[in-house]
Design an enzyme around this catalytic site. Structure first.
Site, PDB file in Angstrom:
ATOM      1  N   CYS A 271      11.115 -47.978  99.245  1.00  0.00           N
ATOM      2  CA  CYS A 271      11.306 -49.111  99.649  1.00  0.00           C
ATOM      3  C   CYS A 271      10.741 -49.925 101.020  1.00  0.00           C
ATOM      4  CB  CYS A 271      12.423 -50.103 100.701  1.00  0.00           C
ATOM      5  SG  CYS A 271      13.960 -49.123 100.107  1.00  0.00           S
ATOM      6  N   ALA A 272       8.547 -50.208  99.714  1.00  0.00           N
ATOM      7  CA  ALA A 272       7.429 -49.625 100.035  1.00  0.00           C
ATOM      8  C   ALA A 272       6.819 -51.120  99.654  1.00  0.00           C
ATOM      9  CB  ALA A 272       6.653 -48.451  99.137  1.00  0.00           C
ATOM     10  N   ALA A 273       7.267 -52.459  98.594  1.00  0.00           N
ATOM     11  CA  ALA A 273       6.493 -53.169  99.029  1.00  0.00           C
ATOM     12  C   ALA A 273       6.377 -53.948 100.280  1.00  0.00           C
ATOM     13  CB  ALA A 273       6.925 -54.121  97.882  1.00  0.00           C
ATOM     14  N   PRO A 274       5.865 -55.000 100.392  1.00  0.00           N
ATOM     15  CA  PRO A 274       4.652 -54.872  99.779  1.00  0.00           C
ATOM     16  C   PRO A 274       3.391 -53.776 100.292  1.00  0.00           C
ATOM     17  CG  PRO A 274       4.788 -56.569 101.875  1.00  0.00           C
ATOM     18  CD  PRO A 274       5.827 -56.080 101.729  1.00  0.00           C
ATOM     19  N   GLY A 275       3.758 -52.643 101.410  1.00  0.00           N
ATOM     20  CA  GLY A 275       3.378 -51.884 100.819  1.00  0.00           C
ATOM     21  C   GLY A 275       2.071 -51.772 102.978  1.00  0.00           C
ATOM     22  N   GLY A 276       2.725 -52.319 103.387  1.00  0.00           N
ATOM     23  CA  GLY A 276       2.220 -52.238 104.806  1.00  0.00           C
ATOM     24  C   GLY A 276       1.850 -50.473 105.237  1.00  0.00           C
ATOM     25  N   LYS A 277       3.632 -50.263 105.345  1.00  0.00           N
ATOM     26  CA  LYS A 277       3.173 -48.008 105.452  1.00  0.00           C
ATOM     27  C   LYS A 277       2.591 -47.664 104.457  1.00  0.00           C
ATOM     28  CE  LYS A 277       7.283 -49.738 107.935  1.00  0.00           C
ATOM     29  NZ  LYS A 277       7.388 -51.532 107.638  1.00  0.00           N
ATOM     30  N   ASP A 334      12.535 -47.608 105.168  1.00  0.00           N
ATOM     31  CA  ASP A 334      11.632 -48.353 105.868  1.00  0.00           C
ATOM     32  C   ASP A 334      13.338 -49.738 104.875  1.00  0.00           C
ATOM     33  OD1 ASP A 334      11.340 -51.407 106.905  1.00  0.00           O
ATOM     34  OD2 ASP A 334       9.572 -50.963 106.437  1.00  0.00           O
ATOM     35  N   CYS A 387      13.541 -53.302 110.416  1.00  0.00           N
ATOM     36  CA  CYS A 387      13.108 -54.239 111.723  1.00  0.00           C
ATOM     37  C   CYS A 387      14.451 -55.747 111.978  1.00  0.00           C
ATOM     38  CB  CYS A 387      11.822 -55.557 111.451  1.00  0.00           C
ATOM     39  SG  CYS A 387      12.475 -56.234 109.312  1.00  0.00           S
TER      40      CYS A 387
HETATM   41  C1  LIG Z   1      11.851 -54.171 104.990  1.00  0.00           C
HETATM   42  S1  LIG Z   1      11.114 -54.385 103.018  1.00  0.00           S
HETATM   43  C2  LIG Z   1       9.659 -52.972 103.312  1.00  0.00           C
HETATM   44  C3  LIG Z   1       8.583 -53.157 104.124  1.00  0.00           C
HETATM   45  C4  LIG Z   1       7.707 -52.692 103.242  1.00  0.00           C
HETATM   46  N1  LIG Z   1       8.538 -50.743 103.873  1.00  0.00           N
HETATM   47  C5  LIG Z   1       6.310 -52.433 104.431  1.00  0.00           C
HETATM   48  O1  LIG Z   1       6.020 -51.590 104.937  1.00  0.00           O
HETATM   49  O2  LIG Z   1       5.317 -52.998 103.746  1.00  0.00           O
HETATM   50  C6  LIG Z   1      12.543 -53.682 102.450  1.00  0.00           C
HETATM   51  C7  LIG Z   1      12.237 -53.435 101.116  1.00  0.00           C
HETATM   52  O3  LIG Z   1      13.297 -52.831 100.490  1.00  0.00           O
HETATM   53  C8  LIG Z   1      13.263 -53.184  98.717  1.00  0.00           C
HETATM   54  N2  LIG Z   1      14.491 -52.725  98.240  1.00  0.00           N
HETATM   55  C9  LIG Z   1      16.089 -53.770  98.593  1.00  0.00           C
HETATM   56  N3  LIG Z   1      17.093 -52.886  97.913  1.00  0.00           N
HETATM   57  C10 LIG Z   1      15.963 -51.753  97.489  1.00  0.00           C
HETATM   58  C11 LIG Z   1      16.453 -50.900  96.774  1.00  0.00           C
HETATM   59  N4  LIG Z   1      17.573 -50.583  96.808  1.00  0.00           N
HETATM   60  N5  LIG Z   1      16.205 -50.010  96.286  1.00  0.00           N
HETATM   61  C12 LIG Z   1      13.997 -49.651  96.627  1.00  0.00           C
HETATM   62  N6  LIG Z   1      13.938 -50.737  97.289  1.00  0.00           N
HETATM   63  C13 LIG Z   1      14.546 -51.573  97.549  1.00  0.00           C
HETATM   64  C14 LIG Z   1      12.952 -54.649  99.345  1.00  0.00           C
HETATM   65  O4  LIG Z   1      12.492 -54.820  97.672  1.00  0.00           O
HETATM   66  C15 LIG Z   1      11.859 -54.568 100.307  1.00  0.00           C
HETATM   67  O5  LIG Z   1      10.418 -54.804  98.925  1.00  0.00           O
END
Ligand SMILES: C[S@@+](CC[C@H](N)C(=O)[O-])C[C@H]1O[C@@H](n2cnc3c(N)ncnc32)[C@H](O)[C@@H]1O
Length: 461
Positions: A271-277, A334, A387
């Site tokens: 659950c990486a996008a938009p990629g801060g971590k 995340d 969060c």
């Molecule tokens: C809290 S945000 C992540 C923020 C990110 N880690 C960062 O630090 O920028 C949660 C992310 O989970 C993704 N997501 C939600 N359900 C998911 C799934 N089943 N598999 C993969 N990604 C998922 C969303 O698209 C979203 O980008």
């Protein structure tokens, strides 16, 4: 710094005492944004971006006024509605949302932005009179009368509001936070959510934290963060084009810091996008696989990696269907959540989220955690974070997981570790050894987002 001068309240307040085409347009833009949030359910950032399309020529100062008006209005929304309902002889029904939105924006200017009263009333009434919606045009006389009353009564209302310090919190969240955190902390969170948050940058090369602190007149936080006064166009700041930093709330940087030394390790950022971590992990020398289900958000992750010249293998996949060939030394999960911890920057969260979302997402989080853990090496570390301020999305997910997973063991976060990494109070460590940050923590320097973070290791059986 040019970006901050442009958004200086003194400049816009002088301007906004007059009803010129520019100041009317700026208020109309704020109305469009509020309408798209409340009627089309667009998130704040999307509504701001969509709203901007209709005003391509608008001066940055007027855009800044619109942004400030809309965020101030959203921060006070439940209380504004209480005031509006109290001022009406007959309740404004649902179909009068447009009129309510104009009143919300008008009262915000009078009570919280110190805009000259006459200008706030006059511009609102004029814009309502020019509205393409008949129902709004028909209510301009009523709005005029109500707003004038507020201009006369502003000081008394503001004084009286001190008796209701949590009135700016949506009732469903107020009740939950009272149960979870108690009255004192609830009051502190309410106050913290009213303030404009600062801008936190994570510096790619930690050794540059000091030099960027000087260049950008920022305050160092922990080992990798720089805190600036919020506002303005970040693309104009020193280091943006070179990819020397990215925007990331200080609390959001903690999950990666708590993974320890990741240099040379194989880490899955789920659950990486938009990629801060992802960028944090890559800049710390990890070999990163970044997985997310959202194509659009992954495009932003790609852009971020490109700008910062960092590398990660990016995979578009639902984590629940992700079955890698090899286990990982570390996993960062995340998980998607209600994001109630980010309301300093996203004050529209309570409009879009409900208690049902808390329950639905906590099930998703449990499933994601259970699935991810399968791909962790024995002896490896998994960090779970959200969060959200809701216990169902943090403490309870971990409790349930540990009870049902015999080879999972919590690695408690210690006071020494917290002190070495952050200026956060020791109360950020829960009795179980997880981290729970609150918007009211570090409030004297601008607060932090609310995060829950737990660290788990995999034992051999
Ligand atoms: C809290 S945000 C992540 C923020 C990110 N880690 C960062 O630090 O920028 C949660 C992310 O989970 C993704 N997501 C939600 N359900 C998911 C799934 N089943 N598999 C993969 N990604 C998922 C969303 O698209 C979203 O980008």
């Amino acid at each position: 710094m040019i970006a901050q001068i442009l958004t200086s309240p003194l400049i816009w307040l002088a301007n906004y005492a007059m009803a010129t085409d520019e100041t009317l347009n700026s208020r109309r833009l704020a109305f469009d944004i509020l309408r798209n949030i409340t009627e089309k359910k667009e998130p704040l950032d999307v509504a701001i971006a969509n709203g901007a399309w209709n005003y391509p020529e608008m001066h940055e100062r007027d855009r800044a006024f619109a942004r400030h008006l809309i965020t101030t209005c959203l921060r006070h929304l439940p209380y504004l509605d209480t005031l509006i309902d109290g001022a009406m002889d007959k309740a404004l029904e649902g179909k009068n949302l447009g009129t309510r939105n104009w009143l919300r924006l008008g009262i915000t200017q009078i009570l919280y932005m110190k805009v000259e009263s006459h200008a706030a009333v006059h511009s609102t009434v004029e814009l309502m009179g020019n509205s393409p919606t008949k129902g709004i045009r028909g209510k301009k006389g009523l709005a005029n009368a109500i707003l004038r009353r507020f201009t006369k009564d502003a000081e008394r209302i503001l004084e009286k509001s001190k008796n209701h310090p949590t009135a700016n919190i949506a009732s469903w969240l107020r009740e939950r936070w009272l149960k979870q955190y108690g009255l004192k902390v609830l009051n502190e969170i309410s106050i913290a959510l009213l303030a404009e948050p600062p801008l936190d940058l994570t510096i790619k090369d930690q050794t540059q934290q000091g030099s960027f602190a000087e260049k950008l007149s920022g305050q160092k936080l922990g080992t990798q963060t720089l805190r600036l006064n919020s506002g303005g166009d970040i693309t104009r700041l020193d280091g943006f084009d070179d990819g020397a930093w990215w925007v990331q709330d200080f609390a959001a940087s903690l999950p990666v810091l708590l993974m320890g030394d990741v240099k040379g390790k194989l880490i899955a950022d789920l659950c990486a996008a938009p990629g801060g971590k992802t960028m944090q992990l890559a800049s710390a020398g990890a070999n990163v696989k970044a997985v997310d289900v959202s194509k659009k958000r992954l495009e932003r992750l790609d852009e971020n990696l490109k700008r910062t010249k960092l590398e990660a293998e990016v995979v578009k996949r639902n984590v629940l269907q992700w079955m890698p060939d090899q286990p990982y030394d570390g996993i960062l999960l995340d998980a998607p959540c209600t994001a109630t911890g980010t309301m300093r920057r996203q004050p529209d969260v309570p409009i879009h989220k409900t208690y049902e979302d808390v329950l639905r997402l906590s099930e998703v989080q449990k499933n994601l955690l259970e699935h991810s853990f399968k791909y962790l090496n024995i002896g490896g570390t998994l960090v779970y974070c959200t969060c959200s301020l809701e216990h169902e999305e943090g403490e309870e997910v971990i409790k349930n997981f540990l009870e049902n997973t015999p080879n999972a063991k919590r690695v408690a976060i210690t006071e020494g570790e917290l002190k070495a990494l952050t200026p956060l109070p020791i109360s950020a460590i829960t009795p179980d050894g997880d981290i729970r940050t609150l918007p009211s923590m570090l409030s004297d320097i601008g607060g932090v987002d609310g995060f829950f973070i737990s660290r788990i290791s995999k034992q051999g059986i």
